[in-house]
Design a protein around this motif. Structure first.
Motif, PDB file in Angstrom:
ATOM      1  N   LEU A 130      -3.448 -12.204  -6.378  1.00 22.89           N
ATOM      2  CA  LEU A 130      -3.670 -11.286  -5.266  1.00 22.89           C
ATOM      3  C   LEU A 130      -5.049 -11.483  -4.666  1.00 22.89           C
ATOM      4  O   LEU A 130      -5.250 -11.297  -3.485  1.00 22.89           O
ATOM      5  CB  LEU A 130      -3.513  -9.833  -5.741  1.00 22.89           C
ATOM      6  N   ARG A 158      -8.325   3.075   1.169  1.00 24.73           N
ATOM      7  CA  ARG A 158      -7.850   2.293   2.315  1.00 24.73           C
ATOM      8  C   ARG A 158      -7.234   0.985   1.798  1.00 24.73           C
ATOM      9  O   ARG A 158      -6.496   0.323   2.500  1.00 24.73           O
ATOM     10  CB  ARG A 158      -8.992   1.965   3.299  1.00 24.73           C
ATOM     11  N   PRO A 193      -4.676  -0.984  -0.727  1.00 28.38           N
ATOM     12  CA  PRO A 193      -3.425  -0.575  -1.384  1.00 28.38           C
ATOM     13  C   PRO A 193      -3.636  -0.236  -2.859  1.00 28.38           C
ATOM     14  O   PRO A 193      -4.459  -0.856  -3.531  1.00 28.38           O
ATOM     15  CB  PRO A 193      -2.528  -1.813  -1.246  1.00 28.38           C
ATOM     16  N   LYS A 211       7.493   1.877  -4.551  1.00 24.51           N
ATOM     17  CA  LYS A 211       8.515   0.840  -4.353  1.00 24.51           C
ATOM     18  C   LYS A 211       7.929  -0.412  -3.734  1.00 24.51           C
ATOM     19  O   LYS A 211       8.535  -1.480  -3.805  1.00 24.51           O
ATOM     20  CB  LYS A 211       9.609   1.375  -3.429  1.00 24.51           C
ATOM     21  N   ILE A 212       6.792  -0.275  -3.087  1.00 28.30           N
ATOM     22  CA  ILE A 212       6.157  -1.422  -2.463  1.00 28.30           C
ATOM     23  C   ILE A 212       5.515  -2.264  -3.562  1.00 28.30           C
ATOM     24  O   ILE A 212       4.897  -1.735  -4.466  1.00 28.30           O
ATOM     25  CB  ILE A 212       5.076  -0.923  -1.472  1.00 28.30           C
ATOM     26  N   HIS A 213       5.672  -3.582  -3.457  1.00 28.99           N
ATOM     27  CA  HIS A 213       5.093  -4.515  -4.427  1.00 28.99           C
ATOM     28  C   HIS A 213       5.681  -4.259  -5.820  1.00 28.99           C
ATOM     29  O   HIS A 213       6.883  -4.207  -5.957  1.00 28.99           O
ATOM     30  CB  HIS A 213       3.563  -4.428  -4.414  1.00 28.99           C
ATOM     31  N   ALA A 214       4.869  -4.105  -6.843  1.00 26.63           N
ATOM     32  CA  ALA A 214       5.375  -3.985  -8.211  1.00 26.63           C
ATOM     33  C   ALA A 214       5.979  -2.605  -8.446  1.00 26.63           C
ATOM     34  O   ALA A 214       5.456  -1.602  -7.978  1.00 26.63           O
ATOM     35  CB  ALA A 214       4.242  -4.226  -9.191  1.00 26.63           C
ATOM     36  N   ARG A 215       7.090  -2.548  -9.187  1.00 29.18           N
ATOM     37  CA  ARG A 215       7.726  -1.275  -9.524  1.00 29.18           C
ATOM     38  C   ARG A 215       7.984  -1.252 -11.023  1.00 29.18           C
ATOM     39  O   ARG A 215       8.453  -2.233 -11.573  1.00 29.18           O
ATOM     40  CB  ARG A 215       9.050  -1.164  -8.758  1.00 29.18           C
ATOM     41  N   SER A 251       1.163 -12.638  -6.076  1.00 30.67           N
ATOM     42  CA  SER A 251       1.958 -12.589  -4.859  1.00 30.67           C
ATOM     43  C   SER A 251       2.606 -13.961  -4.712  1.00 30.67           C
ATOM     44  O   SER A 251       2.358 -14.856  -5.525  1.00 30.67           O
ATOM     45  CB  SER A 251       1.009 -12.294  -3.695  1.00 30.67           C
ATOM     46  N   ARG A 281      15.352  10.888   4.685  1.00 26.78           N
ATOM     47  CA  ARG A 281      15.374  10.786   3.220  1.00 26.78           C
ATOM     48  C   ARG A 281      16.783  11.043   2.685  1.00 26.78           C
ATOM     49  O   ARG A 281      17.277  10.317   1.821  1.00 26.78           O
ATOM     50  CB  ARG A 281      14.355  11.773   2.623  1.00 26.78           C
ATOM     51  N   LEU A 294      14.130  -0.053   0.102  1.00 25.49           N
ATOM     52  CA  LEU A 294      12.854   0.656  -0.015  1.00 25.49           C
ATOM     53  C   LEU A 294      13.052   2.150   0.182  1.00 25.49           C
ATOM     54  O   LEU A 294      12.349   2.955  -0.412  1.00 25.49           O
ATOM     55  CB  LEU A 294      11.856   0.130   1.019  1.00 25.49           C
ATOM     56  N   GLY A 295      13.997   2.531   1.046  1.00 25.68           N
ATOM     57  CA  GLY A 295      14.256   3.957   1.262  1.00 25.68           C
ATOM     58  C   GLY A 295      14.232   4.302   2.741  1.00 25.68           C
ATOM     59  O   GLY A 295      15.234   4.170   3.431  1.00 25.68           O
ATOM     60  N   ASP A 307       8.676   5.477   3.339  1.00 26.48           N
ATOM     61  CA  ASP A 307       8.210   4.563   2.284  1.00 26.48           C
ATOM     62  C   ASP A 307       7.367   3.415   2.807  1.00 26.48           C
ATOM     63  O   ASP A 307       6.528   2.882   2.089  1.00 26.48           O
ATOM     64  CB  ASP A 307       9.411   4.020   1.509  1.00 26.48           C
ATOM     65  N   VAL A 308       7.610   2.977   4.035  1.00 28.46           N
ATOM     66  CA  VAL A 308       6.810   1.889   4.578  1.00 28.46           C
ATOM     67  C   VAL A 308       6.867   1.943   6.109  1.00 28.46           C
ATOM     68  O   VAL A 308       7.856   2.408   6.685  1.00 28.46           O
ATOM     69  CB  VAL A 308       7.297   0.517   4.032  1.00 28.46           C
ATOM     70  N   SER A 334      -2.855   0.778  11.073  1.00 33.25           N
ATOM     71  CA  SER A 334      -3.344   0.455   9.728  1.00 33.25           C
ATOM     72  C   SER A 334      -4.487   1.376   9.339  1.00 33.25           C
ATOM     73  O   SER A 334      -4.627   1.772   8.191  1.00 33.25           O
ATOM     74  CB  SER A 334      -3.851  -0.981   9.675  1.00 33.25           C
ATOM     75  N   ARG A 335      -5.329   1.699  10.312  1.00 34.19           N
ATOM     76  CA  ARG A 335      -6.495   2.523  10.011  1.00 34.19           C
ATOM     77  C   ARG A 335      -6.074   3.939   9.632  1.00 34.19           C
ATOM     78  O   ARG A 335      -6.615   4.531   8.706  1.00 34.19           O
ATOM     79  CB  ARG A 335      -7.410   2.566  11.240  1.00 34.19           C
ATOM     80  N   ASP A 336      -5.084   4.470  10.333  1.00 34.71           N
ATOM     81  CA  ASP A 336      -4.759   5.884  10.165  1.00 34.71           C
ATOM     82  C   ASP A 336      -3.610   6.156   9.204  1.00 34.71           C
ATOM     83  O   ASP A 336      -3.398   7.296   8.795  1.00 34.71           O
ATOM     84  CB  ASP A 336      -4.418   6.497  11.531  1.00 34.71           C
ATOM     85  N   ALA A 337      -2.859   5.119   8.829  1.00 34.44           N
ATOM     86  CA  ALA A 337      -1.644   5.349   8.033  1.00 34.44           C
ATOM     87  C   ALA A 337      -1.984   5.778   6.616  1.00 34.44           C
ATOM     88  O   ALA A 337      -2.962   5.321   6.023  1.00 34.44           O
ATOM     89  CB  ALA A 337      -0.784   4.098   8.001  1.00 34.44           C
ATOM     90  N   ARG A 338      -1.171   6.649   6.056  1.00 31.79           N
ATOM     91  CA  ARG A 338      -1.221   6.973   4.625  1.00 31.79           C
ATOM     92  C   ARG A 338      -0.023   6.324   3.932  1.00 31.79           C
ATOM     93  O   ARG A 338      -0.014   6.162   2.727  1.00 31.79           O
ATOM     94  CB  ARG A 338      -1.186   8.493   4.385  1.00 31.79           C
ATOM     95  N   PRO A 385       2.255   2.998   3.206  1.00 36.86           N
ATOM     96  CA  PRO A 385       1.955   1.559   3.225  1.00 36.86           C
ATOM     97  C   PRO A 385       2.474   0.879   4.496  1.00 36.86           C
ATOM     98  O   PRO A 385       3.530   1.243   5.012  1.00 36.86           O
ATOM     99  CB  PRO A 385       2.705   1.023   1.998  1.00 36.86           C
ATOM    100  N   LYS A 431      -1.076  -9.486   1.130  1.00 35.74           N
ATOM    101  CA  LYS A 431      -0.570 -10.116  -0.085  1.00 35.74           C
ATOM    102  C   LYS A 431       0.303  -9.167  -0.893  1.00 35.74           C
ATOM    103  O   LYS A 431       1.062  -9.585  -1.743  1.00 35.74           O
ATOM    104  CB  LYS A 431      -1.744 -10.559  -0.954  1.00 35.74           C
ATOM    105  N   ILE A 432       0.120  -7.890  -0.666  1.00 37.99           N
ATOM    106  CA  ILE A 432       0.907  -6.900  -1.389  1.00 37.99           C
ATOM    107  C   ILE A 432       2.309  -6.889  -0.801  1.00 37.99           C
ATOM    108  O   ILE A 432       2.479  -6.936   0.404  1.00 37.99           O
ATOM    109  CB  ILE A 432       0.245  -5.512  -1.219  1.00 37.99           C
ATOM    110  N   HIS A 433       3.315  -6.824  -1.675  1.00 34.65           N
ATOM    111  CA  HIS A 433       4.722  -6.791  -1.272  1.00 34.65           C
ATOM    112  C   HIS A 433       5.085  -8.081  -0.520  1.00 34.65           C
ATOM    113  O   HIS A 433       4.830  -9.154  -1.022  1.00 34.65           O
ATOM    114  CB  HIS A 433       5.007  -5.530  -0.450  1.00 34.65           C
ATOM    115  N   SER A 453      13.222  -3.662  -2.685  1.00 32.48           N
ATOM    116  CA  SER A 453      12.372  -3.658  -3.865  1.00 32.48           C
ATOM    117  C   SER A 453      13.280  -3.980  -5.055  1.00 32.48           C
ATOM    118  O   SER A 453      14.483  -4.139  -4.885  1.00 32.48           O
ATOM    119  CB  SER A 453      11.764  -2.262  -3.990  1.00 32.48           C
TER     120      SER A 453
END
Lengths: 418, 418
Positions: free
Chosen positions: A117, A219, A221, A391-395, A405, B15, B117-118, B200-201, B215-219, B221, B391-393, B405
């Motif tokens: 990573l 900020r 992940p 659920k994102i990446h590793a679970r 990755s 959901r 992922l959901g 979920d994403v 990207s800046r404001d998201a909680r 992923p 690199k994540i997911h 996932s």
């Protein structure tokens, strides 16, 4: 000390070191791991002296016995740390693995390569052995890491970090591949989890409060799990012997782990048969039972369970029990109240087992096995940096592969796109 | 309208729908996709009328021609939308795939199952065809989705969404599996990207400004790519003919895509040989050349390149050229200035190709092929929701599998942990 500047320097060094680690060969990484293990055994006395400094401070600060216990380095923890590193050295190196190469109609051949990573930030609490474990996993997976241990373990962590650096250098790897933050200032954590330029992922290890704070403010992940509200559902077609054995083990083998059962669901047709002998076992082990109304019809001494109980991770000898009408009600309960960690069905019915596996939305879903198996070692990962309920990446249990990755590889012979 | 309340309701419905979608069988999902495709063809006139409403407003608002162009629905875009959905129906269903089952010493058998992922939030700009594409990919991958298209395409997106809902209902799937946000209020985006409980994403599709803001404001992923600063490195052991063909194609086949080359690196030993004929091709196609000092020694009419050029994604007929001393300098340039998107080496040397593949830290790394191949269709994914430089997911082109996932499956026979 300017924390922001300091953390940017730490980040920059980690990023640079991560490039050398990404191309380090397996032999060099294993040499480093074994050298660190040797040093930990050799310098056990010095580690214990550093730990004693932390323990004295912690006692003076009036820390609870449970925390003091986690903080203490013993002969046994020191030996386990060294053994853990040697074991990581024996694991297959995931980095550079290639596969799935397929020719495409254009003539190019497309496959994938496993890669690190990059830079992993690990934030943990009192246990100083995490310093060695986490460093070992990151070294083997070709990552650079920035470690932030608990303030209570400051001296001991610094001592371990010194041995890690020496081991890296002895193997020809950059010392900055493992950095431990050298200030107890809490602001350093806030900087670390927002250093998106230099840090690729954060792994928090510790209590729910720590993980919630980090997830909220990060900020970068985060690979995490918040709760382990795990269920066992005993179906009306369960083998009663397996059902009782599993429900006993899932609750009572250990109370504190995240994969311990917190709520037992029982099909209404077998509750009469299963609950009395099971309750006798729980009672004998001192487990407090909280039940729905139907449960209390069978176990009159159970405490009435409230809605809140279905959402609670007790981490204690307390169990919530609910009687359900059928498989659908069980799945619905788990998906509604659970924490998507680990859930098991006990049933001999093929179609119900298959539905449970497909429809329960959890990181680990089991048939006829104890939830306590949800663990990196039990799953054969060889080691575990944590468990993810995302659920994102590793679970689920995250081993070496969770710290990697995949990139795409294209092999061509001068092909162009038309 | 209370946007926060509205978005929570949308999230809650998504959901709930995601649970039904997760267990939907392949045939039902394919029926929905084909029904939507049929409806799009059947109701083409109504879609064009809704689109005309948007176009009229956009013209009145003085939108640029490029934006108007993207907004316009033509016979061809409508046919392509329908065809895209039918093609997604023909792709293998990734959901429920199981594999890697291994017996462990405890007796349990551990494997993995691919799961959705959901709930996926997709935020995009003017192109209304994204509504159908994104809905199709999410349906096939068993996810529920919340779509937020550009305000400019509001009426057209609502019309497409109506057809999607009808198609889902005809296949016995919940209409709420695809919801399109019904207010043009920008606050809805802010709510969507922070709805961690229900989403979920987030996949943003659009310009860099949009993606940076999200990207800046998201909680929640975010799967994203910001830049495509792609390189071709022509090694001194390159086949000159392949080198020129690839460098031409990587730059000039199309200027706007993210996988177009922005900087050409040439080994100093072959710059004299390669650059003059290549520059002639670029000049003929109207590509502006910006070069380092050494490049300008060979191509005196090239504009002097500055440090800023190495960091710029032109998305235009402009190319930066740098002459480098060796493979190390090329890899270092790419890892320093690139955007970790797609980079290629042209070389006949086995060891240098192998080093380039391992050491370049990008989502796609190529030998002797044009960077323009970095694409979900070219890689055989069948479809693409976007390209990730994280690199994540998912990394690189993201197809159906990137919207999924894996969970762990444990098959037992009454095993307990001891």
């Amino acid at each position: 000390m300017d924390i922001q500047l300091y953390m940017r320097e730490v980040g920059q060094r980690a990023r640079t070191a991560s490039r050398a680690m990404a191309k380090a060969d397996t032999a060099a990484k294993n040499r480093a791991l074994n050298a660190i293990a040797d040093a930990i055994v050799r310098d056990a006395a010095a580690l214990k002296a550093a730990n004693e400094q932390d323990m004295a401070q912690a006692r003076a600060d009036g820390l609870e016995p449970a925390l003091l216990d986690r903080l203490q380095l013993t002969e046994k923890t020191i030996a386990t740390m060294a053994e853990g590193l040697r074991q990581i050295a024996t694991l297959p190196d995931p980095i550079g693995n290639m596969g799935d190469f397929k020719y495409r109609p254009s003539g190019i051949q497309v496959g994938k390569m496993r890669v690190p990573l990059g830079v992993i930030g690990i934030i943990y609490e009192a246990r100083p052995n995490v310093t060695a474990d986490a460093a070992g996993l990151c070294i083997k997976s070709g990552n650079a890491t920035i470690l932030r241990g608990g303030r209570e373990a400051f001296h001991c962590n610094q001592a371990i970090a010194g041995l890690v650096k020496a081991g890296l250098a002895a193997a020809g790897l950059p010392e900055a591949a493992v950095q431990i933050i050298e200030t107890p200032d809490r602001a350093a954590v806030g900087e670390l989890i927002t250093l998106t330029e230099f840090v690729d992922v954060i792994v928090p290890r510790g209590g729910k409060g720590l993980i919630e704070r980090i997830s909220r403010d990060a900020r970068v992940p985060v690979i995490k799990h918040l709760d382990g509200i795990c269920h066992v559902y005993i179906d009306d077609e369960a083998d009663p012997e397996k059902a009782i054995r599993i429900a006993d083990n899932a609750k009572t083998q250990r109370y504190a782990p995240c994969n311990t059962m917190e709520t037992l669901l029982v099909h209404e047709n077998v509750a009469d048969l299963i609950l009395p002998p099971l309750a006798a076992i729980y009672r004998e082990k001192g487990v407090e039972l909280r039940g729905c109304e139907a449960t209390r019809g069978i176990l009159p001494d159970a405490i009435p369970a409230t809605e809140e109980d279905w959402r609670t991770e007790y981490l204690a000898p307390i169990l919530a029990i609910r009687i359900v009408a059928d498989l659908d009600a069980a799945i619905d309960h788990i998906n509604t109240y659970g924490s998507h960690h680990t859930d098991a069905i006990v049933s001999e019915n093929y179609s119900k087992a298959r539905r449970f596996l497909r429809e329960v939305d959890s990181a680990s879903v089991m048939v006829n096995a104890s939830t306590r198996f949800a663990d990196g070692f039990e799953y054969g990962l060889g080691a575990e940096i944590g468990i993810s309920t995302d659920k994102i990446h590793a679970r689920g249990p995250v081993g070496l592969e969770g710290l990697t990755s995949e990139k795409w590889i294209v092999l061509g012979n001068g092909e162009i796109r038309t």
